[in-house]
Design an enzyme around this catalytic site. Structure first.
Site, PDB file in Angstrom:
ATOM      1  N   LYS A   1      85.996   0.663  -3.360  1.00 45.75           N
ATOM      2  CA  LYS A   1      86.788  -0.424  -4.045  1.00 45.75           C
ATOM      3  C   LYS A   1      87.108  -1.504  -2.587  1.00 45.75           C
ATOM      4  CE  LYS A   1      88.086  -0.333  -8.861  1.00 45.75           C
ATOM      5  NZ  LYS A   1      89.178  -0.456  -9.900  1.00 45.75           N
TER       6      LYS A   1
ATOM      7  N   LYS B   1      92.070   5.878 -13.768  1.00 49.02           N
ATOM      8  CA  LYS B   1      93.573   6.339 -13.105  1.00 49.02           C
ATOM      9  C   LYS B   1      93.409   7.674 -13.559  1.00 49.02           C
ATOM     10  CE  LYS B   1      94.941   1.916 -12.768  1.00 49.02           C
ATOM     11  NZ  LYS B   1      93.726   1.401 -13.016  1.00 49.02           N
TER      12      LYS B   1
ATOM     13  N   HIS C   1      91.184  -9.097  -8.855  1.00 49.24           N
ATOM     14  CA  HIS C   1      91.055 -10.308  -9.874  1.00 49.24           C
ATOM     15  C   HIS C   1      90.229 -11.504  -9.454  1.00 49.24           C
ATOM     16  CE1 HIS C   1      95.025  -8.612 -10.663  1.00 49.24           C
ATOM     17  NE2 HIS C   1      94.730  -7.978 -11.901  1.00 49.24           N
TER      18      HIS C   1
ATOM     19  N   THR D   1     100.495  -6.187 -14.052  1.00 46.86           N
ATOM     20  CA  THR D   1     100.925  -5.285 -13.566  1.00 46.86           C
ATOM     21  C   THR D   1     101.627  -5.474 -12.265  1.00 46.86           C
ATOM     22  OG1 THR D   1      98.910  -4.430 -12.592  1.00 46.86           O
ATOM     23  CG2 THR D   1      99.258  -3.409 -14.523  1.00 46.86           C
TER      24      THR D   1
ATOM     25  N   LYS E   1      91.594  -3.066  -0.165  1.00 49.84           N
ATOM     26  CA  LYS E   1      92.765  -2.332   0.169  1.00 49.84           C
ATOM     27  C   LYS E   1      92.685  -2.276   1.819  1.00 49.84           C
ATOM     28  CE  LYS E   1      94.141  -0.321  -3.643  1.00 49.84           C
ATOM     29  NZ  LYS E   1      95.651  -0.523  -3.963  1.00 49.84           N
ATOM     30  N   THR E   2      94.203  -2.286   2.366  1.00 53.96           N
ATOM     31  CA  THR E   2      94.276  -2.071   3.775  1.00 53.96           C
ATOM     32  C   THR E   2      95.286  -1.072   4.081  1.00 53.96           C
ATOM     33  OG1 THR E   2      96.158  -3.580   3.753  1.00 53.96           O
ATOM     34  CG2 THR E   2      93.824  -4.709   3.900  1.00 53.96           C
TER      35      THR E   2
ATOM     36  N   ARG F   1      99.884   5.430 -16.231  1.00 51.40           N
ATOM     37  CA  ARG F   1     100.582   4.296 -15.249  1.00 51.40           C
ATOM     38  C   ARG F   1     101.996   4.175 -15.663  1.00 51.40           C
ATOM     39  NH1 ARG F   1      97.371  -1.087 -15.932  1.00 51.40           N
ATOM     40  NH2 ARG F   1      96.196  -0.334 -14.148  1.00 51.40           N
TER      41      ARG F   1
ATOM     42  N   HIS G   1      95.436 -10.193  -7.029  1.00 47.11           N
ATOM     43  CA  HIS G   1      94.530  -9.390  -5.993  1.00 47.11           C
ATOM     44  C   HIS G   1      93.401  -9.814  -5.826  1.00 47.11           C
ATOM     45  CE1 HIS G   1      93.476  -6.123  -8.221  1.00 47.11           C
ATOM     46  NE2 HIS G   1      94.689  -5.812  -8.586  1.00 47.11           N
TER      47      HIS G   1
ATOM     48  N   ASP H   1      83.812  -1.274 -15.081  1.00 42.87           N
ATOM     49  CA  ASP H   1      84.640  -0.416 -15.295  1.00 42.87           C
ATOM     50  C   ASP H   1      85.138  -0.630 -16.738  1.00 42.87           C
ATOM     51  OD1 ASP H   1      86.143  -2.579 -14.690  1.00 42.87           O
ATOM     52  OD2 ASP H   1      87.503  -1.037 -13.345  1.00 42.87           O
TER      53      ASP H   1
ATOM     54  N   GLN I   1      92.171  -3.292 -27.081  1.00 43.05           N
ATOM     55  CA  GLN I   1      91.388  -4.293 -26.500  1.00 43.05           C
ATOM     56  C   GLN I   1      90.339  -4.615 -27.422  1.00 43.05           C
ATOM     57  OE1 GLN I   1      90.474  -3.211 -22.378  1.00 43.05           O
ATOM     58  NE2 GLN I   1      88.776  -4.655 -22.528  1.00 43.05           N
TER      59      GLN I   1
END
Length: 397
Positions: free
Chosen positions: A229, A83, A49, A41, A232-233, A87, A46, A194, A173
């Site tokens: 999670k 989500k 992963h 995506t 994130k910043t 998306r 990041h 998840d 999947q």
């Protein structure tokens, strides 16, 4: 030889499994082909992963063979897990470019050589060629809509409206696992917790359709002690691409890990021996800072190499008065007022953000909090943004 499941358990990876005793025995007796899926995506991996890559390396180092499944086909739909909104769908060209970026980054961690060298597969190779009626008759017949609607992965989306497009994601999947089982002898799917419902669907499909054993294992998610999670910043995700998140910013992110999360991160994300980690975190006081520095250095070295890890560590120590070299930014601002300097140096993305941070007390010059939005900046001054960003300003006149 140590069973890899013992390693994963001891380091805190394992969350859920099926047929656990059989899987444990299998992992101790033979080389098992397994897979982890990555949806392309973005043009970089990041931190979310990263845990999967570390688990994959533990598995490969123990003699098992990884398949890295790129979601070129499922990426055309989008995973609804967690989500609140649908998306945005990407073009085939965008997805192919993202996959090429992923491959390059993964090669730092995973070997593609030797008898258990990793395989890269792209589910677009089969999903884009499916006949829909045949797919429903062959695969859809094995899925219960009632059970799917109870799945955790659909929970958030059901509140806002789940499209039929996204509802197909679990079937696709599951079909991925079936294809990898038939094409490569893949017996195990791994992933974040998840993804449990989706991963379990694939293992069940193989057992029902092929009458053969297949296994699922999920890992703990990379979250803080507060359940949020990690990764994130203020600027967004923490990326492995240094053009998106610099080695210094990457180092600082981990250096600022909360005390209560440091041991977990050392176990999950580094390859340091567990007894060494236990020594680092045994003192619950200011000595925990040493453990955080080790965490930051080890992860930066893994992702960006030793030289850039050394540089980031030196810059961070300088910023906090412990020696080393302060990171510098050479700029040509419109004038030397604090707001244009903040924007020119990339410390803030806009004049509005700079003004807001000053008003909130988040900007300092040489340890002095800035209260005037027109405060001057002199050549060689150090600007501090909160506790994480520290930059020496050099004017190129």
């Amino acid at each position: 030889m140590t069973n890899v499941m013992d390693i994963l358990r001891a380091r805190g990876f394992v969350k859920q499994t099926v047929f656990e005793e059989d899987l444990y025995r299998l992992l101790g007796e033979e080389s098992v082909t397994f897979y982890i899926g990555f949806d392309p995506t973005a043009d970089s991996l990041h931190i979310g992963h990263f845990l999967q890559l570390i688990a994959m390396k533990h598995m490969q180092d123990a003699g098992h063979r990884p398949i890295i499944l790129m979601g070129g086909g499922t990426g055309l739909i989008g995973d609804p897990t967690g989500k609140t909104d649908m998306r945005k769908m990407m073009t085939r060209e965008t997805i192919d470019y993202h996959i090429s970026c992923f491959k390059k980054q993964m090669s730092k961690f995973i070997s593609f050589e030797g008898k258990n060298g990793a395989i890269i597969a792209n589910n677009a190779d089969w999903l884009t060629k499916l006949n829909y009626v045949d797919f429903l008759r062959d695969i859809g017949v094995h899925f219960s809509v009632n059970e799917m609607l109870r799945a955790k992965c659909f929970e958030t989306r059901l509140e806002r409206g789940l499209s039929f497009l996204e509802f197909n994601y679990m079937l696709m999947q599951g079909y991925d696992f079936l294809r990898l089982f038939n094409d490569y002898g893949c017996k195990l799917q791994l992933g974040g917790d998840d993804q449990w419902s989706n991963i379990l669907a694939g293992a069940n499909l193989i057992r029902v359709k092929e009458k053969q054993p297949a296994y699922a294992m999920t890992f703990t998610l990379l979250t803080t002690s507060e359940g949020k999670k990690m990764g994130k910043t203020e600027k967004g995700a923490v990326w492995l691409d240094e053009n998106k998140t610099s080695p210094y910013e990457f180092y600082q992110f981990w250096r600022n890990t909360a005390d209560e999360d440091t041991e977990k991160c050392l176990k999950l994300l580094t390859f340091l021996p567990l007894d060494e980690i236990a020594q680092l975190v045994k003192f619950k006081d200011e000595r925990m800072n040493t453990a955080k520095e080790v965490l930051a250095y080890e992860l930066t070295k893994l992702v960006h190499g030793k030289q850039k890890a050394d540089e980031a560590q030196s810059q961070a120590r300088a910023a906090f008065g412990g020696g080393g070299d302060m990171p510098e930014k050479h700029i040509k601002p419109e004038n030397n007022s604090i707001i244009p300097v903040l924007v020119s140096a990339g410390i803030c993305v806009s004049n509005g953000e700079a003004r807001r941070l000053i008003q909130q007390g988040g900007i300092s010059i040489n340890e002095q909090k800035v209260v005037d939005i027109n405060a001057p900046v002199n050549n060689g001054d150090v600007i501090h943004k909160g506790k994480k960003v520290h930059v020496k300003i050099i004017f190129d006149l």
